[in-house]
Design a protein around this motif. Structure first.
Motif, short mmCIF file in Angstrom:
data_model
loop_
_atom_site.label_atom_id
_atom_site.label_comp_id
_atom_site.label_asym_id
_atom_site.label_seq_id
_atom_site.Cartn_x
_atom_site.Cartn_y
_atom_site.Cartn_z
N ALA A 657 -32.98 36.69 -11.66
CA ALA A 657 -31.91 36.86 -10.69
C ALA A 657 -32.06 35.89 -9.53
O ALA A 657 -31.07 35.34 -9.03
N CYS A 658 -33.29 35.67 -9.08
CA CYS A 658 -33.55 34.74 -7.98
C CYS A 658 -33.15 33.32 -8.36
O CYS A 658 -32.49 32.61 -7.59
N VAL A 659 -33.54 32.89 -9.56
CA VAL A 659 -33.21 31.54 -10.02
C VAL A 659 -31.70 31.39 -10.19
O VAL A 659 -31.11 30.40 -9.75
N SER A 660 -31.05 32.38 -10.80
CA SER A 660 -29.61 32.32 -11.03
C SER A 660 -28.85 32.23 -9.71
O SER A 660 -27.93 31.42 -9.56
N ARG A 661 -29.26 33.05 -8.74
CA ARG A 661 -28.59 33.01 -7.43
C ARG A 661 -28.80 31.66 -6.75
O ARG A 661 -27.88 31.11 -6.15
N GLY A 662 -30.00 31.11 -6.87
CA GLY A 662 -30.26 29.81 -6.25
C GLY A 662 -29.42 28.70 -6.86
O GLY A 662 -28.90 27.83 -6.15
N VAL A 663 -29.27 28.73 -8.20
CA VAL A 663 -28.46 27.71 -8.87
C VAL A 663 -27.00 27.84 -8.41
O VAL A 663 -26.33 26.83 -8.15
N GLN A 664 -26.49 29.06 -8.32
CA GLN A 664 -25.11 29.27 -7.88
C GLN A 664 -24.89 28.76 -6.45
O GLN A 664 -23.87 28.12 -6.16
N ASP A 665 -25.86 29.01 -5.56
CA ASP A 665 -25.75 28.51 -4.18
C ASP A 665 -25.75 26.99 -4.15
O ASP A 665 -25.00 26.36 -3.39
N ALA A 666 -26.60 26.38 -4.99
CA ALA A 666 -26.69 24.92 -5.03
C ALA A 666 -25.39 24.31 -5.53
O ALA A 666 -24.91 23.30 -5.00
N ILE A 667 -24.79 24.92 -6.53
CA ILE A 667 -23.54 24.40 -7.10
C ILE A 667 -22.44 24.35 -6.04
O ILE A 667 -21.69 23.36 -5.93
N LYS A 668 -22.33 25.40 -5.25
CA LYS A 668 -21.28 25.47 -4.25
C LYS A 668 -21.42 24.38 -3.19
O LYS A 668 -20.43 23.93 -2.60
N GLN A 669 -22.64 23.93 -2.92
CA GLN A 669 -22.88 22.95 -1.87
C GLN A 669 -22.97 21.51 -2.38
O GLN A 669 -23.15 20.58 -1.59
N ALA A 670 -22.89 21.32 -3.70
CA ALA A 670 -23.15 19.99 -4.29
C ALA A 670 -21.88 19.25 -4.68
O ALA A 670 -21.90 18.46 -5.62
N ASN A 671 -20.77 19.49 -3.96
CA ASN A 671 -19.51 18.79 -4.21
C ASN A 671 -19.07 18.95 -5.66
O ASN A 671 -19.00 17.99 -6.42
N PRO A 672 -18.72 20.19 -6.08
CA PRO A 672 -18.34 20.42 -7.47
C PRO A 672 -17.00 19.79 -7.82
O PRO A 672 -16.14 19.60 -6.95
N CYS A 673 -16.81 19.45 -9.08
CA CYS A 673 -15.54 18.91 -9.55
C CYS A 673 -15.32 19.31 -11.00
O CYS A 673 -16.25 19.75 -11.69
N LEU A 674 -14.08 19.18 -11.45
CA LEU A 674 -13.71 19.55 -12.81
C LEU A 674 -13.87 18.38 -13.78
O LEU A 674 -13.67 17.22 -13.39
N GLY A 699 -0.49 4.92 -22.48
CA GLY A 699 0.45 5.25 -21.41
C GLY A 699 0.68 6.74 -21.28
O GLY A 699 0.11 7.42 -20.42
N THR A 700 1.49 7.28 -22.16
CA THR A 700 1.87 8.69 -22.10
C THR A 700 0.67 9.62 -22.12
O THR A 700 0.63 10.63 -21.41
N ARG A 701 -0.36 9.28 -22.89
CA ARG A 701 -1.47 10.21 -23.12
C ARG A 701 -2.72 9.89 -22.30
O ARG A 701 -3.79 10.45 -22.56
N ARG A 702 -2.62 8.96 -21.37
CA ARG A 702 -3.72 8.67 -20.43
C ARG A 702 -5.01 8.28 -21.15
O ARG A 702 -6.11 8.57 -20.69
N GLY A 703 -4.86 7.62 -22.30
CA GLY A 703 -6.04 7.26 -23.07
C GLY A 703 -6.50 5.84 -22.80
O GLY A 703 -5.83 5.05 -22.12
N HIS A 704 -7.67 5.52 -23.34
CA HIS A 704 -8.24 4.18 -23.20
C HIS A 704 -8.51 3.63 -24.60
O HIS A 704 -9.39 4.14 -25.31
N VAL A 705 -7.72 2.65 -25.02
CA VAL A 705 -7.88 2.06 -26.35
C VAL A 705 -9.11 1.16 -26.34
O VAL A 705 -9.25 0.27 -25.51
N MET A 784 -11.64 13.82 -13.99
CA MET A 784 -10.20 13.66 -13.85
C MET A 784 -9.88 13.28 -12.41
O MET A 784 -10.70 13.49 -11.50
N THR A 785 -8.71 12.71 -12.19
CA THR A 785 -8.31 12.33 -10.84
C THR A 785 -8.10 13.59 -10.00
O THR A 785 -7.93 14.69 -10.53
N LYS A 786 -8.12 13.41 -8.67
CA LYS A 786 -7.95 14.56 -7.77
C LYS A 786 -6.59 15.21 -7.96
O LYS A 786 -6.45 16.44 -7.89
N ASP A 787 -5.57 14.38 -8.19
CA ASP A 787 -4.23 14.94 -8.42
C ASP A 787 -4.22 15.79 -9.69
O ASP A 787 -3.64 16.88 -9.71
#
Length: 800
Positions: A657-674, A699-705, A784-787
């Motif tokens: 529980a201590c380790v899990s809580r610490g990891v969750q606290d770290a994630i919130k402060q480490a600039n999370p992104c999707l 184009g339409t599908r935002r891919g990289h050939v 992914m982009t911020k938008d």
């Protein structure tokens, strides 16, 4: 050369009939059910553990049904359209006409025991193929003679490559218009990077399609009589036969190819055959073919049409002749808690070592655990130790599977596959050893793909919640690629799988098999989260649990990591993350001196391995839920150090529980992104459609050939560039017309977000006039982009 062959064939019998109707005693002997533990009649050298692997709709189940019929297991041939096949016995399989669940069956053929697993061909059920090939000794790859090497064929071939499984190939559906045997053989060489050895040449007729095959090993014409194909006739090839010249070319090419790869064939060719390709005996060819197949130097190729009952018996013969017995396979590699590795020899009197590779739920018997025994023997009522979960298990019964039917057996010996009834905690990939074996022997986990889609599931009433929870536990134990979790914000139960069909099957099973009353929501993409900034936090856990104080402290370091970069030794890799645990060398704590004696007494109760597992559990729990939308974390590097324990106040649960809580606290402060799933997409199109397809992807599908190449391009090294592969000429018949040489298509390779690929099948059909095809696989997760991230967050939270 031709004269010498005529002289030899003149001495042969005019023809020989191989009929499974006679003698009757043989049919009766082949229909006997055989114990998986092995008997005097079926020793290990006469055992074959094989799988049927292929793209969807290539004819796997149709071929398997014929095998069972000819072996005497069934009295009539099952038909997919009629929904009465032995191997596809689930209601969902019979309704859809596809294989969903890999099914195992055992049968006899010419004095050998064959343990066969029929696997799905749909990409959503890749895990079924993965865990099957993990324990198989050989495989039969079925190819559609019209479509050739398809997308999922390449996927399952790569899976078999990872485990070094010898294979033979069966080009099916040769009765259909457009079937191209020669082209398919070349695609095996070009697309699958495997050396094909053609063993049969098809005889095609204008109005009947495939009517017979020329066997290049025995130089005989093989024909089938009767609607069910039971009677098979072999007649020596004569100079006046239609396939004589092509058979001579094929036999010459076969001997030449074997001589390149096998020194024994060179000796036979020069000394016994007098340098005459046609004088090499069938037995010598079979021995050489077996050697190169077992060494994965080549793939024997046969042809036929299973639906018309042509060509299946030679495939069974090839399984015996060319695929390995358990004794022909390399010994399994096991690792131990000490960090050492060792080979596990195949021996009945050795230490027990077995791998659980599949779990299914039976309404009457409970969980059925499929195991492959690598050493020792499992007996009924035996006590086992699961070295993966560190728990004892009791064997209630041992079963031999016949698809959905079972037979109780006394034991499962080395090299064999069977089913255990009564195991409570064993899951896919767990290692089972003797109950007193504490060495920590592990055979290695089975690779489980990450789910790419998810859906919410809602019970019809509160009373249904418990029923659904129990059903989901059984389903996730059966299918490790299925994940279930609860959204902490909405309280919804979410279930994630490999695709739309996968989740649809889950819904069907919940309603029909487990009798649950529930609704499933809209299917959504399963995203991931990561962290962009390094962070270090201290975690303090001090809580009263059921009237008892529970304490533990630790420090957590977390940062982002590129999975492609090498990571120093000592880090644990799991689901794209790297974890490192630093424990105090002497288990000292920072407790007060007044508590020191109590600390020492308590510390003796936990070994370092126990504490390490508790920390690892906490890490897995903490990384399972991100800070933005609650998706699992990936591409992060997390370490635990300065762990403090407090004597009797510290339990393994408090450490986790201590380790899990610490990891969750770290994630919130480490600039999370999707992150969103990225797919490697291979689109096969005609040359004049390249422009529109590339434009749509980029184009339409935002891919990289990332590239463009011919579908018949090859990446073989310079040593094999000049190798000539024999492939019989194709006559694409439509009436009497020959449509010319096969033209290779162009393959557009691109990396595209999964969310953009929804509905791509219809779009590609429109862009290419129905001539295009594509395959895709998850290669990782990209930012992914911020938008785009804001749009996803708003959509997931219901803000539009």
């Amino acid at each position: 050369m031709l004269t010498s062959l005529l002289a030899s064939t003149a001495c042969r019998q005019k023809s020989r009939v191989v009929s499974l109707k006679t003698p009757l005693a043989y049919l009766i002997s082949t229909s006997k059910r055989t114990f998986a533990s092995g008997t005097k009649d079926f020793t290990l050298p006469k055992t074959r553990n094989i799988g049927i692997i292929a793209h969807i709709d290539a004819g796997k189940t149709t071929t398997t049904e014929r095998m069972l019929y000819y072996a005497g297991v069934t009295k009539r041939i099952g038909d997919i359209d009629d929904g009465d096949t032995v191997m596809d016995y689930l209601k969902a399989e019979r309704e859809r006409g596809i294989t969903i669940n890999s099914a195992a069956i055992t049968f006899g053929w010419k004095g050998h025991r064959i343990n066969l697993i029929d696997t799905p061909g749909h990409v959503d059920f890749t895990i079924e193929v993965e865990r099957a090939v993990r324990v198989l000794d050989g495989a039969v790859t079925i190819l559609d003679g019209v479509a050739g090497v398809e997308a999922q064929t390449e996927t399952v071939w790569r899976q078999a490559d990872r485990y070094g499984i010898p294979r033979i190939a069966f080009v099916n559906k040769m009765d259909r218009t457009g079937a191209a045997y020669g082209r398919t053989v070349l695609e095996i060489w070009k697309k699958l990077r495997a050396r094909p050895l053609v063993l049969q040449v098809p005889l095609m007729q204008e109005d009947k399609g495939l009517v017979a095959v020329a066997d290049l090993v025995t130089m005989e014409m093989v024909t089938w009589q009767g609607e069910d194909g039971l009677e098979m006739t072999r007649t020596p090839l004569q100079k006046e036969d239609a396939l004589w010249e092509e058979a001579v070319r094929g036999r010459t090419a076969l001997v030449e190819a074997l001589a390149e790869m096998d020194d024994g064939m060179v000796e036979t060719f020069l000394e016994e055959a007098g340098a005459d390709h046609l004088q090499v005996t069938a037995d010598s060819l079979k021995e050489a073919l077996r050697r190169v197949t077992l060494n994965n130097k080549a793939v024997p190729v046969l042809c036929g049409t299973a639906f018309k009952n042509i060509g299946v018996q030679p495939v069974l013969d090839a399984v015996l002749d060319y695929l390995p017995s358990p004794m022909d396979r390399p010994a399994a590699l096991a690792t131990y808690d000490s960090g050492k590795s060792a080979l596990v020899p195949l021996a009945e009197n050795g230490k027990l070592c077995a791998l659980a590779f599949k779990v299914t739920h039976d309404a009457r018997r409970g969980p059925l655990v499929y195991v492959k025994v690598y050493s020792g023997k499992i007996n009924t009522r035996m006590t086992l130790f699961n070295s993966t979960t560190h728990s004892k298990e009791r064997v209630n019964k041992l079963l031999q599977m016949y698809a959905k039917d079972v037979e109780e057996i006394p034991s499962i010996g080395p090299g064999n596959i069977g089913v255990i009834v009564g195991l409570r905690d064993t899951r896919t990939g767990d290692t089972l050893v003797q109950f007193n074996d504490k060495s920590g022997m592990q055979l290695g986990n089975i690779d489980i793909p990450s789910p790419a889609f998810f859906s919410a599931i809602e019970p019809a009433s509160v009373s249904e919640e418990k029923v659904i929870d129990e059903a989901l536990k059984n389903l996730t134990r059966e299918d490790p690629s299925l994940k279930v979790w609860t959204d902490q914000d909405s309280g919804q139960t979410l279930i994630s799988g490999m695709g739309e069909l996968h989740l649809e099957i889950v819904k069907d099973r919940l309603i029909n098999d487990f009798k649950c009353k529930a609704e499933m929501g809209k299917m959504r993409i399963s995203y991931r989260e990561t962290c962009q900034s390094p962070i270090s936090v201290s975690s303090v856990f001090d809580k009263e649990v059921m009237g008892k104080r529970s304490r533990a402290n630790c420090k957590i370091n977390l940062e982002s990591v590129d999975p492609e970069e090498p990571v120093e030794e000592g880090w644990i890799h799991d689901s794209g993350n790297y974890m490192h645990i630093e424990l105090p060398k002497d288990n000292d704590t920072a407790s007060s001196s007044s508590d020191q004696q109590g600390d020492n007494n308590q510390q003796m109760q936990f070994s370092k391995d126990d504490i390490r597992r508790a920390v690892q559990t906490g890490l897995a729990s903490g990384l399972a839920r991100g800070a933005i939308l609650g998706f699992p974390l990936t591409k992060v590097k997390v370490s635990v150090h300065d762990l403090e324990t407090f004597g009797a106040d510290t339990t393994l649960g408090s450490i986790s529980a201590c380790v899990s809580r610490g990891v969750q606290d770290a994630i919130k402060q480490a600039n999370p992104c999707l992150l969103e799933p990225m797919m490697e997409v291979h689109t096969e199109v005609n040359e004049n459609d390249i422009g529109s397809v590339v434009s749509d992807l980029s184009g339409t599908r935002r891919g990289h050939v990332i590239g463009l190449e011919s579908s018949m391009d090859t990446e073989q090294d310079s040593a094999t560039e000049d190798v000539e592969v024999y492939a019989p000429p194709d006559a694409f018949t439509s009436g009497n017309a020959v449509i010319g040489e096969y033209k290779a298509k162009q393959v557009v390779k691109a990396h595209v977000p999964l969310s953009s690929m929804l509905g791509y099948s219809n779009a590609l059909r429109s862009l290419t006039g129905g001539s295009g095809s594509f395959s895709m696989r998850v290669i990782g997760y990209g930012e992914m982009t911020k938008d785009r991230e804001r749009a996803v967050v708003n959509e997931m939270r219901g803000y539009y």
